[in-house]
Write an enzyme that holds these catalytic residues in place. Sequence first.
Site, PDB file in Angstrom:
ATOM      1  N   SER A  19      31.632  38.647  47.944  1.00 28.76           N
ATOM      2  CA  SER A  19      30.526  38.310  47.040  1.00 28.76           C
ATOM      3  C   SER A  19      29.969  36.912  47.338  1.00 28.76           C
ATOM      4  O   SER A  19      28.791  36.747  47.648  1.00 28.76           O
ATOM      5  CB  SER A  19      31.025  38.394  45.591  1.00 28.76           C
ATOM      6  OG  SER A  19      30.034  37.929  44.708  1.00 28.76           O
ATOM      7  N   GLN A  20      30.812  35.892  47.257  1.00 20.90           N
ATOM      8  CA  GLN A  20      30.332  34.520  47.498  1.00 20.90           C
ATOM      9  C   GLN A  20      30.176  34.233  48.990  1.00 20.90           C
ATOM     10  O   GLN A  20      29.235  33.549  49.397  1.00 20.90           O
ATOM     11  CB  GLN A  20      31.303  33.506  46.883  1.00 20.90           C
ATOM     12  CG  GLN A  20      31.255  33.437  45.377  1.00 20.90           C
ATOM     13  CD  GLN A  20      29.912  32.953  44.851  1.00 20.90           C
ATOM     14  OE1 GLN A  20      29.277  32.069  45.413  1.00 20.90           O
ATOM     15  NE2 GLN A  20      29.464  33.558  43.771  1.00 20.90           N
TER      16      GLN A  20
ATOM     17  N   HIS B 265      36.424  27.801  42.864  1.00 23.40           N
ATOM     18  CA  HIS B 265      37.121  27.940  41.584  1.00 23.40           C
ATOM     19  C   HIS B 265      38.380  27.086  41.703  1.00 23.40           C
ATOM     20  O   HIS B 265      38.975  27.003  42.774  1.00 23.40           O
ATOM     21  CB  HIS B 265      37.451  29.415  41.332  1.00 23.40           C
ATOM     22  CG  HIS B 265      38.242  29.676  40.076  1.00 23.40           C
ATOM     23  ND1 HIS B 265      38.013  29.007  38.889  1.00 23.40           N
ATOM     24  CD2 HIS B 265      39.265  30.534  39.828  1.00 23.40           C
ATOM     25  CE1 HIS B 265      38.858  29.449  37.969  1.00 23.40           C
ATOM     26  NE2 HIS B 265      39.631  30.369  38.526  1.00 23.40           N
TER      27      HIS B 265
ATOM     28  N   GLU C 255      25.059  49.409  22.152  1.00 24.07           N
ATOM     29  CA  GLU C 255      24.034  48.488  21.640  1.00 24.07           C
ATOM     30  C   GLU C 255      24.390  47.019  21.819  1.00 24.07           C
ATOM     31  O   GLU C 255      23.558  46.140  21.596  1.00 24.07           O
ATOM     32  CB  GLU C 255      23.747  48.786  20.157  1.00 24.07           C
ATOM     33  CG  GLU C 255      22.985  50.091  19.991  1.00 24.07           C
ATOM     34  CD  GLU C 255      22.568  50.342  18.544  1.00 24.07           C
ATOM     35  OE1 GLU C 255      22.452  49.369  17.783  1.00 24.07           O
ATOM     36  OE2 GLU C 255      22.379  51.516  18.193  1.00 24.07           O
TER      37      GLU C 255
ATOM     38  N   SER D 117      16.743  42.848  12.310  1.00 22.46           N
ATOM     39  CA  SER D 117      16.227  43.005  10.941  1.00 22.46           C
ATOM     40  C   SER D 117      16.879  41.982  10.016  1.00 22.46           C
ATOM     41  O   SER D 117      17.953  41.448  10.314  1.00 22.46           O
ATOM     42  CB  SER D 117      16.547  44.417  10.437  1.00 22.46           C
ATOM     43  OG  SER D 117      17.946  44.529  10.203  1.00 22.46           O
TER      44      SER D 117
HETATM   45  P1  NDP Z   1      35.629  38.637  47.081  1.00 22.33           P
HETATM   46  O1  NDP Z   1      36.710  39.458  46.490  1.00 22.33           O
HETATM   47  O2  NDP Z   1      34.251  39.180  47.042  1.00 22.33           O
HETATM   48  O3  NDP Z   1      36.010  38.243  48.588  1.00 22.33           O
HETATM   49  C1  NDP Z   1      36.492  39.131  49.436  1.00 22.33           C
HETATM   50  C2  NDP Z   1      36.527  38.534  50.834  1.00 22.33           C
HETATM   51  O4  NDP Z   1      37.797  37.940  51.075  1.00 22.33           O
HETATM   52  C3  NDP Z   1      36.329  39.614  51.836  1.00 22.33           C
HETATM   53  O5  NDP Z   1      35.674  39.097  52.965  1.00 22.33           O
HETATM   54  C4  NDP Z   1      37.770  39.975  52.149  1.00 22.33           C
HETATM   55  O6  NDP Z   1      37.926  40.600  53.387  1.00 22.33           O
HETATM   56  C5  NDP Z   1      38.402  38.611  52.184  1.00 22.33           C
HETATM   57  N1  NDP Z   1      39.841  38.665  52.022  1.00 22.33           N
HETATM   58  C6  NDP Z   1      40.539  39.250  51.021  1.00 22.33           C
HETATM   59  N2  NDP Z   1      41.855  39.071  51.209  1.00 22.33           N
HETATM   60  C7  NDP Z   1      41.985  38.366  52.356  1.00 22.33           C
HETATM   61  C8  NDP Z   1      43.097  37.885  53.093  1.00 22.33           C
HETATM   62  N3  NDP Z   1      44.338  38.073  52.641  1.00 22.33           N
HETATM   63  N4  NDP Z   1      42.859  37.214  54.232  1.00 22.33           N
HETATM   64  C9  NDP Z   1      41.620  37.010  54.678  1.00 22.33           C
HETATM   65  N5  NDP Z   1      40.508  37.433  54.025  1.00 22.33           N
HETATM   66  C10 NDP Z   1      40.711  38.108  52.887  1.00 22.33           C
HETATM   67  O7  NDP Z   1      35.731  37.188  46.465  1.00 22.33           O
HETATM   68  P2  NDP Z   1      34.618  36.397  45.634  1.00 22.33           P
HETATM   69  O8  NDP Z   1      33.486  36.062  46.512  1.00 22.33           O
HETATM   70  O9  NDP Z   1      34.398  37.102  44.351  1.00 22.33           O
HETATM   71  O10 NDP Z   1      35.449  35.079  45.274  1.00 22.33           O
HETATM   72  C11 NDP Z   1      35.684  34.052  46.214  1.00 22.33           C
HETATM   73  C12 NDP Z   1      35.909  32.762  45.467  1.00 22.33           C
HETATM   74  O11 NDP Z   1      34.721  32.432  44.760  1.00 22.33           O
HETATM   75  C13 NDP Z   1      37.013  32.828  44.420  1.00 22.33           C
HETATM   76  O12 NDP Z   1      37.653  31.582  44.382  1.00 22.33           O
HETATM   77  C14 NDP Z   1      36.256  33.062  43.122  1.00 22.33           C
HETATM   78  O13 NDP Z   1      36.942  32.589  41.978  1.00 22.33           O
HETATM   79  C15 NDP Z   1      35.014  32.228  43.392  1.00 22.33           C
HETATM   80  N6  NDP Z   1      33.839  32.596  42.621  1.00 22.33           N
HETATM   81  C16 NDP Z   1      33.406  33.878  42.602  1.00 22.33           C
HETATM   82  C17 NDP Z   1      32.238  34.221  41.951  1.00 22.33           C
HETATM   83  C18 NDP Z   1      31.699  35.605  42.014  1.00 22.33           C
HETATM   84  O14 NDP Z   1      30.606  35.813  41.521  1.00 22.33           O
HETATM   85  N7  NDP Z   1      32.357  36.596  42.595  1.00 22.33           N
HETATM   86  C19 NDP Z   1      31.454  33.216  41.210  1.00 22.33           C
HETATM   87  C20 NDP Z   1      31.946  31.869  41.367  1.00 22.33           C
HETATM   88  C21 NDP Z   1      33.120  31.601  42.024  1.00 22.33           C
HETATM   89  P3  NDP Z   1      38.029  42.213  53.449  1.00 22.33           P
HETATM   90  O15 NDP Z   1      36.631  42.711  53.301  1.00 22.33           O
HETATM   91  O16 NDP Z   1      38.622  42.445  54.793  1.00 22.33           O
HETATM   92  O17 NDP Z   1      38.936  42.643  52.331  1.00 22.33           O
END
Ligand code: NDP
Length: 330
Positions: free
Chosen positions: A28-29, A109, A232, A253
């Site tokens: 996501s990020q 985070h 709702e 309301s």
């Molecule tokens: P995601 O779950 O979307 O990230 C997944 C990514 O991490 C994928 O590329 C995945 O690879 C990789 N990954 C997972 N496990 C491993 C591993 N063991 N080794 C290497 N790569 C790995 O994370 P987010 O983007 O949600 O969150 C990232 C950070 O951002 C966190 O600290 C979160 O708290 C923070 N954050 C998130 C927000 C959000 O909106 N989601 C908002 C603000 C902060 P693969 O595809 O191969 O599994």
Amino acid sequence: MAAKIYYEDDANPEALRGQKIAVIGYGSQGHAQAQNLNDSGLDVVVGLREGDPDVGAARDAGLEVATVEEAARSADIIMMLIPDDQQAKVYRDSIRPGLKSGNALFFAHGFNIHFDQITPPDDVDVIMVAPKAPGVMVRKTYVEGNGVPCLLAIEQDYTGKAHERGLAYARGLGATRAGVLETTFAEETETDLFGEQAVLCGGASELIKAGFDTLVEAGYQPEIAYFECLHELKLIVDLIHYHGISGMRARVSDTAEYGDLTRGKRVISPAVRAEMRAMLEEIQTGKFATEWVLENQANRASFKALERLEAAHPLEELGERLRSMMKWLD
Ligand code: NDP
Ligand code: MG
């Protein structure tokens, strides 16, 4: 005390000149931040596991891709954008060995730093740039010429340039177009956990279920209870989101508003507020963090069991049926 807020002119892009940024993860990020930074003219490499299906997507977006180890070793700035419960292990195995004096470790985070799951060496900067929106919005607003607000925090300032580096990074994301709020790792982590437990996730889902159960136990039809107590809710939350609580009250309301004003405090009673303070204390003392870290080490036994139990609530099956009637929800 009001938060300090930084904008475009406060940031110095020179603070990241000639520095390579490794974005670890392309979820996501990760996908949003890597592309925004790259489009802002910064030098980005994406660190991914071997065989990760996202390698193709990142290359298609014009990004350089390497393994997590290579990306981290080659970079001056390392941003951790993998799930929080994976970060400590990946840091230990793949990032720590290649860290050099004067590097900066970035987080979105504060959990792993604030609760000591990752303890970086003294000779690196430790910085948080946390967008207050999901990745899709981080990317979408940037492409449209805007940005999403971000939090900025400095845990460790080895180079004396941590703040400048953090702000320049936030600028690369587009965040200084919207505003960058100064905070600390402690404040971000503790308020984030409290918000999701007491209000956003824990509080809201239990409030919905309690209302639904009360109506159904009193003999009302579950379908009607579902619409009243769950469906709702979005209408009301949207009104609050756009207009604030008074603005919401002005748009429902007078009967609804009078019921709100005279009955709401009985739902969130002094006992509930006391419980909120107790939950906050468990966060502040690290009790919750320890529990969650151990839970992960135990292969999430309680977590999975609780998920199963919750999924069996009548609201779930009923909701699935009712939502399938509302094609526009897809
Ligand atoms: P995601 O779950 O979307 O990230 C997944 C990514 O991490 C994928 O590329 C995945 O690879 C990789 N990954 C997972 N496990 C491993 C591993 N063991 N080794 C290497 N790569 C790995 O994370 P987010 O983007 O949600 O969150 C990232 C950070 O951002 C966190 O600290 C979160 O708290 C923070 N954050 C998130 C927000 C959000 O909106 N989601 C908002 C603000 C902060 P693969 O595809 O191969 O599994
Ligand atoms: Mg959150």
